[in-house]
Design a protein around this motif. Structure first.
Motif, PDB file in Angstrom:
ATOM      1  N   ASP A   1       0.851  -1.187   0.000  1.00 26.63           N
ATOM      2  CA  ASP A   1       0.000   0.000   0.000  1.00 26.63           C
ATOM      3  C   ASP A   1       0.888   1.238   0.000  1.00 26.63           C
ATOM      4  O   ASP A   1       1.141   1.860   1.032  1.00 26.63           O
ATOM      5  N   ARG A   2       1.361   1.565  -1.181  1.00 20.74           N
ATOM      6  CA  ARG A   2       2.318   2.657  -1.354  1.00 20.74           C
ATOM      7  C   ARG A   2       1.923   3.479  -2.575  1.00 20.74           C
ATOM      8  O   ARG A   2       1.587   2.924  -3.619  1.00 20.74           O
ATOM      9  N   THR A   3       1.987   4.801  -2.443  1.00 23.06           N
ATOM     10  CA  THR A   3       1.726   5.706  -3.560  1.00 23.06           C
ATOM     11  C   THR A   3       2.904   6.660  -3.681  1.00 23.06           C
ATOM     12  O   THR A   3       3.306   7.276  -2.698  1.00 23.06           O
ATOM     13  N   GLU A   4       3.449   6.757  -4.887  1.00 26.85           N
ATOM     14  CA  GLU A   4       4.548   7.679  -5.160  1.00 26.85           C
ATOM     15  C   GLU A   4       4.075   8.707  -6.174  1.00 26.85           C
ATOM     16  O   GLU A   4       3.310   8.389  -7.084  1.00 26.85           O
ATOM     17  N   TYR A   5       4.572   9.936  -5.997  1.00 31.84           N
ATOM     18  CA  TYR A   5       4.216  11.042  -6.890  1.00 31.84           C
ATOM     19  C   TYR A   5       5.481  11.719  -7.395  1.00 31.84           C
ATOM     20  O   TYR A   5       6.453  11.858  -6.656  1.00 31.84           O
ATOM     21  N   LEU A   6       5.433  12.153  -8.637  1.00 35.68           N
ATOM     22  CA  LEU A   6       6.432  13.053  -9.208  1.00 35.68           C
ATOM     23  C   LEU A   6       5.674  14.251  -9.751  1.00 35.68           C
ATOM     24  O   LEU A   6       4.615  14.098 -10.362  1.00 35.68           O
ATOM     25  N   GLY A   7       6.207  15.451  -9.560  1.00 28.13           N
ATOM     26  CA  GLY A   7       5.581  16.644 -10.109  1.00 28.13           C
ATOM     27  C   GLY A   7       4.606  17.288  -9.148  1.00 28.13           C
ATOM     28  O   GLY A   7       4.419  16.853  -8.013  1.00 28.13           O
ATOM     29  N   THR A   8       3.972  18.339  -9.642  1.00 31.45           N
ATOM     30  CA  THR A   8       3.049  19.143  -8.850  1.00 31.45           C
ATOM     31  C   THR A   8       1.613  18.804  -9.219  1.00 31.45           C
ATOM     32  O   THR A   8       1.291  18.660 -10.400  1.00 31.45           O
ATOM     33  N   ARG A   9       0.769  18.685  -8.210  1.00 31.19           N
ATOM     34  CA  ARG A   9      -0.640  18.335  -8.408  1.00 31.19           C
ATOM     35  C   ARG A   9      -1.300  19.248  -9.445  1.00 31.19           C
ATOM     36  O   ARG A   9      -1.078  20.460  -9.459  1.00 31.19           O
ATOM     37  N   SER A  10      -2.094  18.653 -10.319  1.00 26.99           N
ATOM     38  CA  SER A  10      -2.858  19.365 -11.360  1.00 26.99           C
ATOM     39  C   SER A  10      -1.976  20.100 -12.356  1.00 26.99           C
ATOM     40  O   SER A  10      -2.405  21.093 -12.945  1.00 26.99           O
ATOM     41  N   HIS A  11      -0.746  19.631 -12.544  1.00 23.77           N
ATOM     42  CA  HIS A  11       0.140  20.228 -13.535  1.00 23.77           C
ATOM     43  C   HIS A  11       0.593  19.159 -14.530  1.00 23.77           C
ATOM     44  O   HIS A  11       0.684  17.975 -14.201  1.00 23.77           O
ATOM     45  N   HIS A  12       0.899  19.624 -15.728  1.00 31.46           N
ATOM     46  CA  HIS A  12       1.415  18.746 -16.775  1.00 31.46           C
ATOM     47  C   HIS A  12       2.645  17.988 -16.261  1.00 31.46           C
ATOM     48  O   HIS A  12       3.532  18.572 -15.649  1.00 31.46           O
ATOM     49  N   GLY A  13       2.662  16.686 -16.498  1.00 26.84           N
ATOM     50  CA  GLY A  13       3.806  15.875 -16.105  1.00 26.84           C
ATOM     51  C   GLY A  13       3.689  15.255 -14.729  1.00 26.84           C
ATOM     52  O   GLY A  13       4.590  14.546 -14.290  1.00 26.84           O
ATOM     53  N   ARG A  14       2.581  15.474 -14.032  1.00 31.78           N
ATOM     54  CA  ARG A  14       2.386  14.852 -12.721  1.00 31.78           C
ATOM     55  C   ARG A  14       2.285  13.339 -12.910  1.00 31.78           C
ATOM     56  O   ARG A  14       1.619  12.851 -13.819  1.00 31.78           O
ATOM     57  N   VAL A  15       2.968  12.592 -12.049  1.00 26.63           N
ATOM     58  CA  VAL A  15       2.977  11.133 -12.096  1.00 26.63           C
ATOM     59  C   VAL A  15       2.460  10.608 -10.765  1.00 26.63           C
ATOM     60  O   VAL A  15       2.809  11.128  -9.711  1.00 26.63           O
ATOM     61  N   LYS A  16       1.644   9.573 -10.843  1.00 23.85           N
ATOM     62  CA  LYS A  16       1.166   8.891  -9.641  1.00 23.85           C
ATOM     63  C   LYS A  16       1.305   7.392  -9.896  1.00 23.85           C
ATOM     64  O   LYS A  16       0.814   6.886 -10.903  1.00 23.85           O
ATOM     65  N   LEU A  17       1.980   6.692  -8.993  1.00 26.14           N
ATOM     66  CA  LEU A  17       2.156   5.240  -9.093  1.00 26.14           C
ATOM     67  C   LEU A  17       1.574   4.630  -7.827  1.00 26.14           C
ATOM     68  O   LEU A  17       2.023   4.962  -6.719  1.00 26.14           O
ATOM     69  N   TYR A  18       0.553   3.758  -7.982  1.00 27.43           N
ATOM     70  CA  TYR A  18      -0.108   3.227  -6.793  1.00 27.43           C
ATOM     71  C   TYR A  18      -0.668   1.828  -7.033  1.00 27.43           C
ATOM     72  O   TYR A  18      -0.667   1.326  -8.160  1.00 27.43           O
ATOM     73  N   ASN A  19      -1.153   1.233  -5.951  1.00 26.46           N
ATOM     74  CA  ASN A  19      -1.675  -0.128  -5.979  1.00 26.46           C
ATOM     75  C   ASN A  19      -3.174  -0.088  -6.285  1.00 26.46           C
ATOM     76  O   ASN A  19      -3.986   0.162  -5.402  1.00 26.46           O
ATOM     77  N   LYS A  20      -3.532  -0.347  -7.519  1.00 31.88           N
ATOM     78  CA  LYS A  20      -4.931  -0.339  -7.942  1.00 31.88           C
ATOM     79  C   LYS A  20      -5.678  -1.544  -7.361  1.00 31.88           C
ATOM     80  O   LYS A  20      -6.886  -1.488  -7.152  1.00 31.88           O
ATOM     81  N   MET A  21      -4.953  -2.624  -7.080  1.00 29.12           N
ATOM     82  CA  MET A  21      -5.569  -3.809  -6.492  1.00 29.12           C
ATOM     83  C   MET A  21      -6.194  -3.470  -5.140  1.00 29.12           C
ATOM     84  O   MET A  21      -7.334  -3.843  -4.868  1.00 29.12           O
ATOM     85  N   ILE A  22      -5.466  -2.733  -4.307  1.00 32.52           N
ATOM     86  CA  ILE A  22      -5.993  -2.343  -2.996  1.00 32.52           C
ATOM     87  C   ILE A  22      -7.114  -1.328  -3.152  1.00 32.52           C
ATOM     88  O   ILE A  22      -8.175  -1.457  -2.545  1.00 32.52           O
ATOM     89  N   GLU A  23      -6.892  -0.320  -3.995  1.00 30.30           N
ATOM     90  CA  GLU A  23      -7.890   0.738  -4.156  1.00 30.30           C
ATOM     91  C   GLU A  23      -9.237   0.190  -4.630  1.00 30.30           C
ATOM     92  O   GLU A  23     -10.286   0.629  -4.179  1.00 30.30           O
ATOM     93  N   SER A  24      -9.207  -0.783  -5.547  1.00 30.84           N
ATOM     94  CA  SER A  24     -10.439  -1.318  -6.126  1.00 30.84           C
ATOM     95  C   SER A  24     -10.848  -2.669  -5.550  1.00 30.84           C
ATOM     96  O   SER A  24     -11.763  -3.301  -6.066  1.00 30.84           O
ATOM     97  N   ASN A  25     -10.138  -3.126  -4.508  1.00 29.93           N
ATOM     98  CA  ASN A  25     -10.444  -4.398  -3.857  1.00 29.93           C
ATOM     99  C   ASN A  25     -10.481  -5.556  -4.864  1.00 29.93           C
ATOM    100  O   ASN A  25     -11.422  -6.345  -4.889  1.00 29.93           O
ATOM    101  N   LEU A  26      -9.444  -5.637  -5.685  1.00 28.08           N
ATOM    102  CA  LEU A  26      -9.338  -6.686  -6.693  1.00 28.08           C
ATOM    103  C   LEU A  26      -8.665  -7.918  -6.097  1.00 28.08           C
ATOM    104  O   LEU A  26      -7.962  -7.823  -5.093  1.00 28.08           O
ATOM    105  N   ASP A  27      -8.861  -9.067  -6.732  1.00 26.59           N
ATOM    106  CA  ASP A  27      -8.219 -10.293  -6.241  1.00 26.59           C
ATOM    107  C   ASP A  27      -7.035 -10.701  -7.109  1.00 26.59           C
ATOM    108  O   ASP A  27      -6.617 -11.848  -7.100  1.00 26.59           O
ATOM    109  N   TYR A  28      -6.493  -9.760  -7.847  1.00 23.55           N
ATOM    110  CA  TYR A  28      -5.311  -9.997  -8.671  1.00 23.55           C
ATOM    111  C   TYR A  28      -4.427  -8.750  -8.617  1.00 23.55           C
ATOM    112  O   TYR A  28      -4.906  -7.650  -8.375  1.00 23.55           O
ATOM    113  N   PRO A  29      -3.114  -8.927  -8.811  1.00 21.13           N
ATOM    114  CA  PRO A  29      -2.211  -7.769  -8.724  1.00 21.13           C
ATOM    115  C   PRO A  29      -2.427  -6.787  -9.868  1.00 21.13           C
ATOM    116  O   PRO A  29      -2.590  -7.194 -11.022  1.00 21.13           O
TER     117      PRO A  29
END
Length: 176
Positions: free
Chosen positions: A46-74
């Motif tokens: 359960d880790r989220t990493e960000y690069l860049g400034t919120r709501s700006h061009h080039g913002r990056v977000k890397l996170y666990n979609k499995m946890i966010e959406s309660n999926l049973d696969y990675p």
């Protein structure tokens, strides 16, 4: 991009491009670059990493979609914020981050003589590549060799991007 819906003229200013990779979040390591960096860790998965400034061009977000959406696969999601007037593939390639994907299973069972210290250095250098410059020449060569052996990077090509942008344009043209 402009489109007409009724009497209002609408324009896409910015959008998020989401790319899903069917792998564990703990196997992914976002390489920091010159953009602002933020790392929120609740656990290894359960880790989220960000690069860049919120709501700006080039913002990056890397996170666990499995946890966010309660999926049973990675499922790990990479999101890029893109200004509509900067949506050409060369610009996307420029802002696309480096994300290393580690083959942990191979690392654990490899026949190479890997000490516990080597593994700690390996993962430390992934989190902060500046650490490589602090190692002795011999240890640095070993860690770099491990990196080239045990990781791949997220890939995204022009053909995939063109399919996505064409779908986006088709969707909004239907709104007219």
């Amino acid at each position: 991009m402009l489109w007409n819906r009724g009497h209002k003229l609408m324009k896409i200013v910015r959008y998020d491009l989401a790319i899903d990779y069917p792998i564990l979040r703990s196997s992914c390591h976002l390489l920091k670059d010159n953009r602002k960096y933020c790392d929120i860790r609740n656990s290894l998965e359960d880790r989220t990493e960000y690069l860049g400034t919120r709501s700006h061009h080039g913002r990056v977000k890397l996170y666990n979609k499995m946890i966010e959406s309660n999926l049973d696969y990675p499922l790990t999601r990479l999101e890029l914020t893109i200004d509509a007037d900067l949506n050409c593939y060369d610009e996307i390639k420029r802002i696309f981050p480096t994300v290393y994907v580690i083959d942990d299973l191979q690392l654990c069972f490899d026949t190479e003589k890997l000490t516990g210290t080597d593994k700690v250095l390996f993962f430390s250098c992934l989190d902060n590549m500046d650490y490589l410059s602090m190692l002795s020449r011999k240890k640095k060569e070993k860690i770099v060799k491990m990196m080239s052996t045990y990781f791949t990077t997220f890939q995204f090509n022009e053909q995939q991007y063109n399919v996505i942008t064409n779908e986006l344009l088709n969707y909004y043209s239907m709104l007219n």
